[in-house]
Design an enzyme around this catalytic site. Structure first.
Site, PDB file in Angstrom:
ATOM      1  N   THR A 148      75.581  91.738  29.505  1.00 50.22           N
ATOM      2  CA  THR A 148      74.384  91.325  28.766  1.00 50.22           C
ATOM      3  C   THR A 148      74.793  90.418  27.614  1.00 50.22           C
ATOM      4  OG1 THR A 148      74.548  93.486  27.707  1.00 50.22           O
ATOM      5  CG2 THR A 148      72.806  93.204  29.339  1.00 50.22           C
ATOM      6  N   LYS A 187      73.234  86.877  25.840  1.00 48.83           N
ATOM      7  CA  LYS A 187      73.022  86.641  24.402  1.00 48.83           C
ATOM      8  C   LYS A 187      73.688  85.343  23.972  1.00 48.83           C
ATOM      9  CE  LYS A 187      72.902  91.612  24.050  1.00 48.83           C
ATOM     10  NZ  LYS A 187      73.775  92.817  23.922  1.00 48.83           N
ATOM     11  N   LYS A 203      87.674  93.501  32.384  1.00 50.64           N
ATOM     12  CA  LYS A 203      87.025  92.405  31.662  1.00 50.64           C
ATOM     13  C   LYS A 203      88.020  91.288  31.330  1.00 50.64           C
ATOM     14  CE  LYS A 203      83.648  95.608  29.580  1.00 50.64           C
ATOM     15  NZ  LYS A 203      82.287  95.155  29.900  1.00 50.64           N
ATOM     16  N   LYS A 237      83.265  92.208  23.603  1.00 45.94           N
ATOM     17  CA  LYS A 237      82.803  93.230  24.549  1.00 45.94           C
ATOM     18  C   LYS A 237      83.828  94.350  24.486  1.00 45.94           C
ATOM     19  CE  LYS A 237      83.073  90.046  27.864  1.00 45.94           C
ATOM     20  NZ  LYS A 237      81.894  90.130  28.693  1.00 45.94           N
ATOM     21  N   ARG A 238      83.529  95.508  25.088  1.00 48.24           N
ATOM     22  CA  ARG A 238      84.535  96.555  25.114  1.00 48.24           C
ATOM     23  C   ARG A 238      85.824  96.022  25.744  1.00 48.24           C
ATOM     24  NH1 ARG A 238      82.868 101.911  23.662  1.00 48.24           N
ATOM     25  NH2 ARG A 238      84.947 102.492  24.366  1.00 48.24           N
ATOM     26  N   HIS A 252      74.691 101.646  36.890  1.00 51.17           N
ATOM     27  CA  HIS A 252      75.259 100.607  36.024  1.00 51.17           C
ATOM     28  C   HIS A 252      76.724 100.303  36.302  1.00 51.17           C
ATOM     29  CE1 HIS A 252      71.910 100.338  33.051  1.00 51.17           C
ATOM     30  NE2 HIS A 252      71.692 101.585  33.427  1.00 51.17           N
TER      31      HIS A 252
END
Ligand code: NBG
Length: 832
Positions: free
Chosen positions: A673, A677, A571, A565-566, A374
């Site tokens: 993911t 969504k 990110k 998100k985290r 992952h």
């Protein structure tokens, strides 16, 4: 758990006229009974939690019959069981989801409304089991949902953490962590199985001996033994009888050991041992911190893996299987490397505990395991110092050394003359301090290896697992992630689901390729109008929650631009912030500037030890404080940090989004993911060519996606050739003004120090290349602005996003795993 398969019983036999009646009257009666007999309350004295518990038990009763039948039929001859081993399952609340799977949600709600019963307040009472950090744990939960829905015999195995991921509060703009006490009101969804326990050893030493056939054997004499107790949670598929089981292990002290101490008078010693044992499943580790030294984390991994493998062997025996057929009966998916020690543990169980020889044991082990990777981030690849590992697991260390010896022999034979290769591929990292490389162990011990999006799987083969790919290409494949449309559309977005059902029926819930039929309505103005209305209503709901949680008032007609998100530098939440500041600067220069009003919503937890991530949260809040109150801005920009983003809150966030921010540095996000969504719920994406964004864009069409930024190849080559953020900085005046705004202390009451670490890291390192992507990002945001001003066009694109996202249902992903890796087929459960 597994009763005699010959038994023929149904719930009606056990309790005639009993609790498995699905009629509303039956449910009502059952609910009253639980309120009285289980909670010990008359309706008058019942608290909200009593009502919730009684309702949860009522719904659980509906699952039990299916559950028992599913478990009974689990091991029938010739059926292969999928074991999904994961240190994390981020399940989210069960109650509503189960009502949906049972097919009684709408009717149930209606009845409650008619009776004036505030069902929403009861739903809100449920504490979610936050037994995961983020995407990886949530993926495991989506996969359980799909496995059951597709009628695949499967078990999830994991850890019953007493404290899940911490709750996040925001105080004075900073993240504050609070322990997550999800069990404090009781957990009606689990059944404790105190008779299903296994012993797990730690430490000690090994001892060679000769068995009765004169063969060389080794036994492990652990220093400490802990008991694992099973807690089972039912996972019901959507509108099917299959109700699989998630088995989570809780650590307890082994009584006999305590008694021994007690007898010699060491009462406190015994108590200490008990506490130490129970510590193993106390708390989930928040990720993103260097784990190398965290002994307890390694103990957790081994603990749940050992219990799970022992349980599989037990089930295999109950159904009369011979040991040599174990891998035909079970296929074990390793969700990342957290359970990779299972490779050595299964070898130990087969060889030491069951007297098997090395070769057949290895054959079974390799055929049983499969491994999903992952992440490509080197710091997230697990490795454990040899001393720590060997101290806790002396026998496993021996097994790994022997595996490694045999494996490296093979490597040398296959690649003669490649002097460096064995060291690169070794299970042991020998540069400096020696480590066990868990990803290498997982690769060697598995028959299949996969990444979680096409780009990620390709990069795996080209970079971190390249040597393994060259040696065993047949093992590698891609399985692009997916998410369950049950939770993330039907449950989260009832308005949209009803609108869709009215046009194309509801088969899309299990056949999401049907959503394509919506394409033709994209040109229908009245459909667009309804679509727009649903989105607006969802935004109003979120706006209410934002006001309640943060005190900030936001305008539901503004563009909702969301990044949840985290918090992690790769990110790039701070890239989003740079854009906000750029807009703010433009307004400050020309307050009459025409720009489309936006609400920027951030959410996500930072690992408690991740300094920079916590600073970024503070930055978002500080920028928000200034922007939200500046009269020049006149409400056109709002910045919100939504506290404690979790599965429960997510329900209101995804459906309310116009623009989904998926802006990681290309090559860093394995899949993502959340991106799925959002887009399923009709948000447009602004994103880089990273993770599953690439495939989302392919599906929805380039014209319905705001693309920007370097590609993974460009990022890599820029790194190789030397990237100099200061050079970019010097050539971009707007970037300079943005950075200047921060470093001048404008957002920190004149204090230039507060955000210096963030600014300096960008100016002098910029590991994640925000500066390189800044210009193109702003340009893409300009296009967003223009598109949103044309509501007809925007809504059209929104409809097309939903219509074309069918590929990203977790059902599709699970079907691929079943076909290519697990070799299993659906088998419906019969209720007799
Ligand atoms: C995460 C990746 C995400 C991915 C999820 C699920 C880890 C180690 N990896 O990009 O960062 O979507 O896994 O595959 O948590």
């Amino acid at each position: 758990m597994v009763s005699n398969p010959k038994d023929k019983e149904s719930a009606a036999d056990v309790c005639p006229g009993g609790r498995s009646e699905l009629s509303l009257e039956g449910l009502r009666r059952n609910f009253r009974e639980h309120l009285f007999y289980t909670q010990g309350r008359f309706p008058r004295g019942a608290t909200k939690n009593d009502l919730y518990m009684a309702l949860a038990y009522t719904v659980r009763d509906q699952l039990l019959h299916r559950w028992i039948k599913s478990v009974e039929q689990m091991g029938r001859a010739g059926l292969r069981i999928v074991s999904y081993l994961s240190a994390e399952f981020l399940l989210g609340p069960h109650l509503e989801n189960n009502l949906i799977s049972l097919g009684i949600y709408d009717e149930f709600r209606k009845t409650c409304d008619v009776e004036g019963f505030d069902i929403q307040a009861i739903f809100d009472q449920e504490d979610e089991p936050g037994l995961g950090n983020g995407g990886l744990g949530r993926l495991a939960a989506c996969y359980l949902d799909s496995l059951a829905t597709l009628e695949i015999r499967a078990m999830g195995y994991g850890i019953r953490y007493e404290f899940g991921i911490f709750d996040q509060e925001i105080r004075d703009g900073w993240q504050v962590e609070r322990t997550d006490e999800w069990l404090h009101n009781g957990n009606p969804w689990e059944l404790a199985r105190p008779e299903i326990t296994f012993q797990v050893g730690f430490g000690g030493r090994t001892e060679p001996y000769e068995d009765e056939h004169g063969r060389y054997r080794v036994r492990w004499l652990p220093h400490r033994i802990v008991k694992g107790v099973a807690y089972d949670t039912p996972i019901l598929g959507y509108r099917v009888n299959t109700c699989n089981l998630l088995r989570l292990w809780k650590a307890e002290a082994v009584e006999s050991f305590e008694l021994e101490d007690f007898n010699v008078g060491d009462y406190y010693g015994a108590v200490e041992q008990k506490v130490a044992s129970e510590n193993i499943t106390k708390v989930l580790y928040p990720n993103d911190e260097p784990l190398q030294g965290k002994q307890l984390r390694l103990e957790q991994q081994y603990f749940f893996v050992s219990c799970s493998l022992q349980d599989m062997l037990r089930i295999h025996r109950i159904f009369g299987g011979e040991l040599k057929h174990f891998a035909e009966h079970f296929v074990i998916q390793l969700n990342d490397t957290h359970p990779a020690i299972g490779v050595a543990e299964l070898m130990r169980l087969l060889i030491d505990e069951n007297g098997m020889d090395w070769e057949p044991a290895w054959e079974i082990t390799r055929s049983a395991f499969a491994y999903t990777n992952h992440t490509l981030l080197p710091e997230a690849l697990e490795k454990w110092p040899i001393d720590l590992f060997a101290g806790l697991f002396p026998r496993h260390m021996e097994i790994i050394f022997e595996l490694n010896r045999r494996f490296l022999d093979e490597v040398r034979t296959r690649f003669p003359g490649e002097g460096e290769r064995p060291a690169r591929m070794s299970l042991i990292d020998e540069h400096g301090e020696r480590y066990v490389r868990m990803a290498h162990l997982a690769c060697v011990g598995s028959h299949a290896i996969n990444g979680v999006a096409e780009l990620h799987s390709r990069l795996l083969k080209e970079t971190v697992l390249r040597d393994f790919y060259e040696m065993m290409p047949e093992k590698f494949s891609n399985k692009t992630n997916g998410v369950t449309p049950r939770r993330f559309m039907v449950l989260s977005n009832p308005g949209l689901s009803q609108l869709i059902n009215g046009k194309i029926g509801d088969a899309w819930v299990v056949k999401p390729e049907d959503l394509r039929q919506l394409e033709k309505f994209a040109d229908d103005a009245s459909f667009r109008e309804e679509w727009h209305r649903v989105k607006l209503a969802n935004k109003q709901n979120l706006a209410r929650l934002i006001l309640e949680r943060t005190g900030i008032e936001v305008d539901p007609s503004s563009l909702f631009d969301i990044q949840v998100k985290r918090i992690h530098e790769y990110k790039r939440q701070h890239l989003n912030v740079l854009h906000i500041i750029a807009l703010y600067n433009r307004i400050k220069k020309d307050p009459s500037i025409d720009l489309c009003p936006r609400t920027f919503i951030f959410g996500g937890k930072a690992a408690p030890g991740y300094f920079m991530a916590k600073r970024i949260i503070k930055l978002v809040n500080c920028v928000g404080d200034v922007v939200n109150h500046d009269p020049d801005v006149a409400g056109r920009l709002k910045v919100v940090f939504f506290p404690d983003f979790n599965v429960k809150n997510a329900k209101l966030i995804y459906p309310a989004c116009d623009l989904s921010e998926q802006i990681s540095t290309a090559g860093k996000e394995a899949s993502g993911t959340g991106n799925m969504k959002f887009s399923m719920n009709g948000a447009l994406t602004i994103g880089t060519l990273d993770g599953a964004n690439v495939e989302i864009r392919e599906e929805v069409g380039a014209e319905n996606f705001f693309l920007f930024g370097l590609t993974a190849e460009e990022v890599a080559s820029l790194h190789r050739n030397g990237y100099h953020p200061l050079e970019v900085y010097r050539t971009n005046a707007e970037l300079q003004e943005v950075v200047e705004r921060i470093s001048s202390g404008h957002f920190s009451n004149g204090d230039p120090e507060l955000f210096r670490p963030v600014v300096d890291s960008l100016l002098f390192h910029d590991t994640f290349m925000l500066f390189a992507d800044f210009g193109p990002y702003l340009e893409a945001q300009r296009q967003v602005d223009a598109a949103y001003r044309d509501p007809e066009r925007w809504t059209r694109m929104s409809i097309l996003n939903t219509a074309r996202m069918g590929k990203f249902s977790s059902d599709r992903a699970i079907r691929e795993y079943c076909r290519d890796i697990w070799k299993v087929k659906p088998v419906p459960v019969t209720l007799d």
